[in-house]
Scaffold this active site. Structure first.
Site, PDB file in Angstrom:
ATOM      1  N   LYS A 264       0.800  -1.223   0.000  1.00 40.92           N
ATOM      2  CA  LYS A 264       0.000   0.000   0.000  1.00 40.92           C
ATOM      3  C   LYS A 264       0.834   1.275   0.000  1.00 40.92           C
ATOM      4  O   LYS A 264       0.457   2.268  -0.625  1.00 40.92           O
ATOM      5  CB  LYS A 264      -0.963  -0.012   1.179  1.00 40.92           C
ATOM      6  CG  LYS A 264      -2.010  -1.111   1.064  1.00 40.92           C
ATOM      7  CD  LYS A 264      -3.018  -1.070   2.184  1.00 40.92           C
ATOM      8  CE  LYS A 264      -4.037  -2.196   2.017  1.00 40.92           C
ATOM      9  NZ  LYS A 264      -5.105  -2.148   3.037  1.00 40.92           N
TER      10      LYS A 264
ATOM     11  N   ASP B  82      -9.618   2.486   2.502  1.00 37.49           N
ATOM     12  CA  ASP B  82      -9.598   1.679   3.723  1.00 37.49           C
ATOM     13  C   ASP B  82     -10.253   2.385   4.896  1.00 37.49           C
ATOM     14  O   ASP B  82     -11.036   1.785   5.643  1.00 37.49           O
ATOM     15  CB  ASP B  82      -8.153   1.330   4.101  1.00 37.49           C
ATOM     16  CG  ASP B  82      -7.599   0.172   3.293  1.00 37.49           C
ATOM     17  OD1 ASP B  82      -8.382  -0.679   2.848  1.00 37.49           O
ATOM     18  OD2 ASP B  82      -6.364   0.122   3.112  1.00 37.49           O
TER      19      ASP B  82
END
Length: 273
Positions: A65, A101
């Site tokens: 990420k 997220d």
């Protein structure tokens, strides 16, 4: 057909292809969405090959990420703030990055009746998913956010970027902390299958515990939380579905219903054992 994928390592267990297929079925959209194994050393080349082969969008999971940030020519405000990207959108010859997220986490917590506003939160971990969660908690009005990590420098760097009311605490010093309203595990420790080393004092019973992982990877932390008599325990399957819905909307321009898909993948996960 445009192609979509999730990149990570390991990735064979991912439920994302099934989730996006279920979302597509709600709108009659045929989805070519695959799980692609890529480590940090191979991610850039694998993503480039994916784009050449018609890739139009991708999700990114552990451990990529933060690496995905530098591969983007444009970033959303939330991705720029947290320094983490889990959603990629192909725009011409470049990648645009977003982080879904945090909003996915908050939506799933709300589904469990947990409002982060005014809570004292302990965040275990300081990687890409942790960074997105941290900013989401502050935006949601958490009263205090304590960040800890086995590598203290990473926790300190994250807390510095966050600013008050975030602060750090050394992992070994957590046993001296008072009880938290919410303990969130954003480490990858559970993926190895080992028992989770519960860091809090025996009398510091948290109101709720949440693991950003799901399935087998979440079991060690949730078992430790149960042994510590936490009053509520949840894995991150709902977060996975909610962040996927955000990605789907970015790619296709329509918002899917998440409740039936969550129920479907939960049954599928339970059947796996």
């Amino acid at each position: 057909m445009n192609r979509y994928a999730v990149f990570g390592q390991p990735i064979a267990h991912s439920l994302s292809p099934r989730i996006h297929a279920a979302f597509g079925a709600q709108f009659g959209i045929a989805i070519d969405y695959r799980a692609i194994e890529a480590g940090r050393e191979t991610f850039a080349a694998t993503l480039e090959a994916f784009a050449r082969d018609g890739g139009r969008g991708a999700n990114v999971t552990l451990p990529l990420k933060e690496d995905a940030v530098v591969l983007c020519d444009a970033l959303s405000d939330r991705a720029r703030r947290c320094g983490s990207v889990n959603t990629l959108l192909r725009e011409g010859e470049r990648w645009a990055g977003d982080s879904t997220d945090g909003v996915g986490l908050l939506r799933d917590l709300a589904r469990h009746g947990i409002d982060a506003r005014g809570l004292r939160v302990l965040l275990l971990g300081a990687g890409g998913a942790a960074r997105a969660a941290a900013f989401a908690f502050l935006d949601a009005g958490a009263r205090e956010l304590v960040v800890t990590n086995r590598t203290a420098a990473r926790a300190q760097a994250l807390a510095h970027v966050l600013g008050p009311p975030a602060r750090t605490c050394a992992w070994d010093a957590l046993r001296h902390q008072a009880a938290f309203d919410l303990v969130v595990n954003a480490t990858s420790a559970g993926h190895a299958g080992d028992a989770f080393d519960w860091p809090l004092a025996a009398g510091a019973t948290p109101a709720a515990c949440y693991d950003l992982s799901y399935g087998r990877a979440a079991r060690p932390f949730l078992a430790a939380a149960r042994a510590a008599h936490a009053r509520a325990m949840h894995d991150g399957l709902g977060m996975l579905v909610e962040q996927a819905a955000e990605s789907f909307e970015r790619w296709h321009g329509v918002r899917p219903e998440t409740t039936p898909v969550h129920e479907q993948v939960r049954a599928m996960l339970d059947a796996r054992g």
